[in-house]
Design an enzyme around this catalytic site. Structure first.
Site, mmCIF file in Angstrom:
data_model
loop_
_atom_site.group_PDB
_atom_site.id
_atom_site.type_symbol
_atom_site.label_atom_id
_atom_site.label_comp_id
_atom_site.label_asym_id
_atom_site.label_seq_id
_atom_site.Cartn_x
_atom_site.Cartn_y
_atom_site.Cartn_z
ATOM 1 N N SER A 146 -6.475 3.319 2.990
ATOM 2 C CA SER A 146 -5.860 2.324 2.109
ATOM 3 C C SER A 146 -6.931 1.651 1.253
ATOM 4 O O SER A 146 -6.928 0.450 1.051
ATOM 5 C CB SER A 146 -5.082 1.291 2.920
ATOM 6 O OG SER A 146 -4.199 0.585 2.077
ATOM 7 N N LYS A 156 0.289 3.555 -2.915
ATOM 8 C CA LYS A 156 -0.746 4.591 -2.984
ATOM 9 C C LYS A 156 -0.167 6.002 -2.826
ATOM 10 O O LYS A 156 -0.775 6.971 -3.271
ATOM 11 C CB LYS A 156 -1.833 4.321 -1.953
ATOM 12 C CG LYS A 156 -2.652 3.071 -2.289
ATOM 13 C CD LYS A 156 -3.696 2.801 -1.212
ATOM 14 C CE LYS A 156 -4.520 1.584 -1.540
ATOM 15 N NZ LYS A 156 -3.926 0.331 -1.073
ATOM 16 N N SER A 179 0.788 -1.234 0.000
ATOM 17 C CA SER A 179 0.000 0.000 0.000
ATOM 18 C C SER A 179 0.817 1.280 0.000
ATOM 19 O O SER A 179 0.255 2.353 -0.217
ATOM 20 C CB SER A 179 -0.981 0.002 1.170
ATOM 21 O OG SER A 179 -2.049 -0.886 0.882
#
Length: 184
Positions: free
Chosen positions: A129, A75, A72
């Site tokens: 997330s 991101k 993640s």
């Protein structure tokens, strides 16, 4: 791999100088930071680690140049590419079945048909997330997800992240890789 302790350590070390003046490399305060670091007491369990001071000096490292899956953390690059694109943040995008996770089959609080602004999608991708929000950001980028991933990799090169590779906007693909040095 848990990079949070690494990033926090870097932030703590970089904030050690007095707020009123920026120390130089030969400043005794900078040298004290180097002297105070005791790697044996760090007890870091991460496979790859880099702790650097505000000048980029490597205070401690372990496989710092070896790329590893970043999940993640991907991101963050997704948000950077969206913000750099200057696409309208108030534009409404719709979550579709194309945004679902077919790799890890993760769930989502975003239902198909949900409408949100690009700004809200960026915030959800970063703060929660939210994989569908990140996927929708890539899908609605000019040229679609493929062009978005190219833009992510172009941004990595622009930032001199030579050990990084991006494969999707959400970080679900294990081919999203970066070294601790690139992340720093």
């Amino acid at each position: 791999m848990n990079l949070i302790p690494i990033l926090l350590s870097m932030a703590l070390l970089s904030g050690s100088a007095a707020a009123t003046e920026k120390p130089t490399l030969d400043d005794p305060r900078v040298l004290r930071v180097w002297e105070q670091l005791e790697p044996a007491k760090l007890r870091l369990k991460s496979k790859g680690v880099l702790i650097a001071d505000q000048f980029g000096n490597r205070l401690y490292e372990k496989q710092a140049d070896k790329p590893r899956p970043i999940a993640s953390l991907t991101k963050l690059m997704t948000a950077m590419v969206i913000l750099d694109s200057q696409l309208p943040l108030d534009e409404t995008i719709t979550i579709t079945k194309a945004d679902r996770d077919l790799l890890k089959l993760t769930g989502s609080r975003l239902e198909y048909g949900a409408r949100l602004t690009r700004r809200e999608a960026v915030l959800l991708a970063l703060m929660s997330s939210e994989n569908r929000a990140a996927a929708a950001l890539g899908r609605t980028y000019p040229g679609g997800t493929e062009a978005f991933v190219r833009a992510m990799n172009d941004k990595a090169r622009e930032l001199h992240m030579h050990d990084s590779k991006f494969a999707d906007p959400a970080g679900l693909d294990a081919d999203n890789m970066a070294s601790p040095a690139d992340l720093a």
